[in-house]
Design a protein around this motif. Structure first.
Motif, mmCIF file in Angstrom:
data_model
loop_
_atom_site.group_PDB
_atom_site.id
_atom_site.type_symbol
_atom_site.label_atom_id
_atom_site.label_comp_id
_atom_site.label_asym_id
_atom_site.label_seq_id
_atom_site.Cartn_x
_atom_site.Cartn_y
_atom_site.Cartn_z
ATOM 1 N N ARG A 59 0.684 -1.262 0.069
ATOM 2 C CA ARG A 59 -0.065 0.017 -0.017
ATOM 3 C C ARG A 59 0.894 1.335 0.099
ATOM 4 O O ARG A 59 1.985 1.306 0.449
ATOM 5 N N ALA A 60 0.150 2.320 -0.484
ATOM 6 C CA ALA A 60 1.058 3.634 -0.237
ATOM 7 C C ALA A 60 0.856 4.154 1.156
ATOM 8 O O ALA A 60 -0.012 3.461 1.835
ATOM 9 N N PRO A 61 1.796 4.988 1.790
ATOM 10 C CA PRO A 61 1.500 5.315 3.148
ATOM 11 C C PRO A 61 0.383 5.939 3.424
ATOM 12 O O PRO A 61 -0.077 5.837 4.403
ATOM 13 N N HIS A 62 -0.319 6.778 2.582
ATOM 14 C CA HIS A 62 -1.398 7.426 2.840
ATOM 15 C C HIS A 62 -2.779 6.491 3.027
ATOM 16 O O HIS A 62 -3.720 7.024 3.477
ATOM 17 N N GLU A 63 -2.392 5.250 2.708
ATOM 18 C CA GLU A 63 -3.674 4.343 2.728
ATOM 19 C C GLU A 63 -3.701 3.680 4.078
ATOM 20 O O GLU A 63 -4.417 2.902 4.744
ATOM 21 N N ASP A 64 -2.526 3.977 4.971
ATOM 22 C CA ASP A 64 -2.391 3.487 6.243
ATOM 23 C C ASP A 64 -3.671 4.171 7.239
ATOM 24 O O ASP A 64 -3.670 5.555 7.144
ATOM 25 N N GLU A 65 -4.125 3.606 8.176
ATOM 26 C CA GLU A 65 -5.227 4.061 8.809
ATOM 27 C C GLU A 65 -4.741 5.263 9.670
ATOM 28 O O GLU A 65 -5.332 6.307 9.792
ATOM 29 N N HIS A 66 -3.647 4.941 10.164
ATOM 30 C CA HIS A 66 -3.106 6.248 11.148
ATOM 31 C C HIS A 66 -2.495 7.464 10.377
ATOM 32 O O HIS A 66 -3.042 8.482 10.687
ATOM 33 N N VAL A 67 -2.222 7.319 9.168
ATOM 34 C CA VAL A 67 -1.701 8.370 8.312
ATOM 35 C C VAL A 67 -2.981 8.946 7.942
ATOM 36 O O VAL A 67 -2.950 10.314 7.753
ATOM 37 N N ALA A 68 -3.943 8.064 7.279
ATOM 38 C CA ALA A 68 -5.037 8.765 7.076
ATOM 39 C C ALA A 68 -5.904 9.611 8.187
ATOM 40 O O ALA A 68 -6.569 10.660 7.938
ATOM 41 N N ALA A 69 -5.643 9.264 9.418
ATOM 42 C CA ALA A 69 -6.156 10.109 10.477
ATOM 43 C C ALA A 69 -5.675 11.338 10.483
ATOM 44 O O ALA A 69 -6.177 12.496 10.760
ATOM 45 N N TRP A 70 -4.227 11.446 10.300
ATOM 46 C CA TRP A 70 -3.482 12.824 10.418
ATOM 47 C C TRP A 70 -3.878 13.598 9.131
ATOM 48 O O TRP A 70 -4.089 14.793 9.323
ATOM 49 N N ARG A 71 -4.182 13.000 8.009
ATOM 50 C CA ARG A 71 -4.760 13.691 6.842
ATOM 51 C C ARG A 71 -5.938 14.322 7.290
ATOM 52 O O ARG A 71 -5.985 15.839 6.993
ATOM 53 N N ALA A 72 -6.983 13.683 8.054
ATOM 54 C CA ALA A 72 -8.089 14.303 8.257
ATOM 55 C C ALA A 72 -7.894 15.534 9.269
ATOM 56 O O ALA A 72 -8.682 16.366 9.245
ATOM 57 N N ALA A 73 -7.047 15.112 10.351
ATOM 58 C CA ALA A 73 -6.634 16.491 11.179
ATOM 59 C C ALA A 73 -6.028 17.376 10.541
ATOM 60 O O ALA A 73 -6.398 18.808 10.891
ATOM 61 N N TYR A 74 -5.249 17.389 9.737
ATOM 62 C CA TYR A 74 -4.452 18.364 8.966
ATOM 63 C C TYR A 74 -5.776 19.130 8.092
ATOM 64 O O TYR A 74 -5.868 20.480 8.443
ATOM 65 N N THR A 75 -6.789 18.487 7.418
ATOM 66 C CA THR A 75 -7.824 19.096 6.599
ATOM 67 C C THR A 75 -8.663 20.139 7.638
ATOM 68 O O THR A 75 -9.267 21.043 7.460
ATOM 69 N N ALA A 76 -8.964 19.551 8.947
ATOM 70 C CA ALA A 76 -9.561 20.082 10.001
ATOM 71 C C ALA A 76 -9.126 21.389 10.554
ATOM 72 O O ALA A 76 -9.846 22.337 10.815
ATOM 73 N N PHE A 77 -7.791 21.875 10.370
ATOM 74 C CA PHE A 77 -7.335 23.058 10.810
ATOM 75 C C PHE A 77 -6.929 23.824 9.317
ATOM 76 O O PHE A 77 -6.447 25.088 9.596
ATOM 77 N N GLY A 78 -7.421 23.338 8.308
ATOM 78 C CA GLY A 78 -7.253 24.098 7.176
ATOM 79 C C GLY A 78 -5.988 23.982 6.311
ATOM 80 O O GLY A 78 -5.892 24.554 5.301
ATOM 81 N N ALA A 79 -5.295 22.757 6.525
ATOM 82 C CA ALA A 79 -3.975 22.442 5.630
ATOM 83 C C ALA A 79 -4.478 21.456 4.739
ATOM 84 O O ALA A 79 -5.402 20.812 4.815
ATOM 85 N N LYS A 80 -3.841 21.506 3.592
ATOM 86 C CA LYS A 80 -3.854 20.666 2.659
ATOM 87 C C LYS A 80 -2.743 19.475 2.612
ATOM 88 O O LYS A 80 -1.747 19.476 2.450
ATOM 89 N N PRO A 81 -3.413 18.394 3.251
ATOM 90 C CA PRO A 81 -2.542 17.228 3.500
ATOM 91 C C PRO A 81 -1.581 16.477 2.437
ATOM 92 O O PRO A 81 -0.800 16.022 2.582
#
Length: 234
Positions: A59-81
């Motif tokens: 899998r690609a790193p962004h497909e890992d569940e923990h990495v995906a959770a960080w992407r969602a957190a970044y999106t929540a404060f306005g960053a583009k993950p």
């Protein structure tokens, strides 16, 4: 010998509201002897690359569940993950590339190895350069952040509402765990360090604890005689 008190670490209510599952563990080390990368730290990085490959299983790193959770957190404060990746994802991508992980110095290699092996964001700060305690906050937008552009030092400002780690002098890491500042980075001359390991659900808390304990063991082996303490989770 007087033991220095632990550095104060606080997380603001605004950040807690943004990511209620956020937990961090600190590994504090004093009496260190750092130095350039060597065969020991290179072996840690090579082992981390092997563990990452096994963990991802194609899998690609962004497909890992923990990495995906960080992407969602970044999106929540306005960053583009996809443009500003958290440090664990960025390192994992480098580990899988042809050149592999960079060799920087003993301490940085040690925490980069843990970040890649566990797919967890890990930061390392020179504890002697931290002014007061460390706080995880949403930025007002006027805090100074010391970085470099084109090989020259520059002062940036975070975006209002951006999640940042800061101390009494300014921002030490932008966008939660995206980019570390120059002022507190670990160099070959650093004698004290603060390592921060950060998780979100669904990463098990026990896995974060295991990562912190392994990092502490790495630091003890790379710098015999250092006083290393694991503090947390918080």
């Amino acid at each position: 010998m007087t033991t220095a008190p632990p550095l104060a670490l606080t997380v603001s209510d605004e950040v807690r509201a943004l990511a209620p599952s956020f937990t961090h563990i600190a590994v504090e080390a004093r009496g260190l002897v750092n130095g350039p990368s060597d065969e020991r730290s290179s072996a840690l990085l090579a082992d981390a690359e092997r563990r990452l490959t096994t963990r991802l299983a194609g899998r690609a790193p962004h497909e890992d569940e923990h990495v995906a959770a960080w992407r969602a957190a970044y999106t929540a404060f306005g960053a583009k993950p996809s443009r500003t990746r958290n440090s664990a994802e960025a390192l994992a991508r480098r580990a899988l590339a042809d050149g592999g992980l960079p060799r920087i110095n003993l301490l940085v290699d040690a925490y980069n190895a843990i970040s890649v092996a566990y797919l967890v964001p890990v930061g390392g700060e020179d504890a002697d350069r931290i002014e007061g305690g460390m706080r995880l906050v949403r930025a007002s937008g006027d805090e100074p952040f010391e970085t470099a552009a084109g090989g020259e030092p520059v002062i940036e400002r975070p975006e209002p509402g951006e999640v940042v780690w800061r101390d009494g002098a300014g921002v030490t890491c932008r966008r939660w765990n995206w980019r570390q500042g120059l002022r507190t980075r670990l160099t070959e001359g650093s004698g004290s360090a603060l390592f921060l390991l950060e998780r979100l659900d669904p990463m098990p808390l026990g896995e974060l604890t295991a990562a912190a304990d392994e990092l502490a063991d790495h630091v003890r082996r790379l710098s015999p005689g250092a006083d290393v303490t694991v503090r947390g989770p918080q």
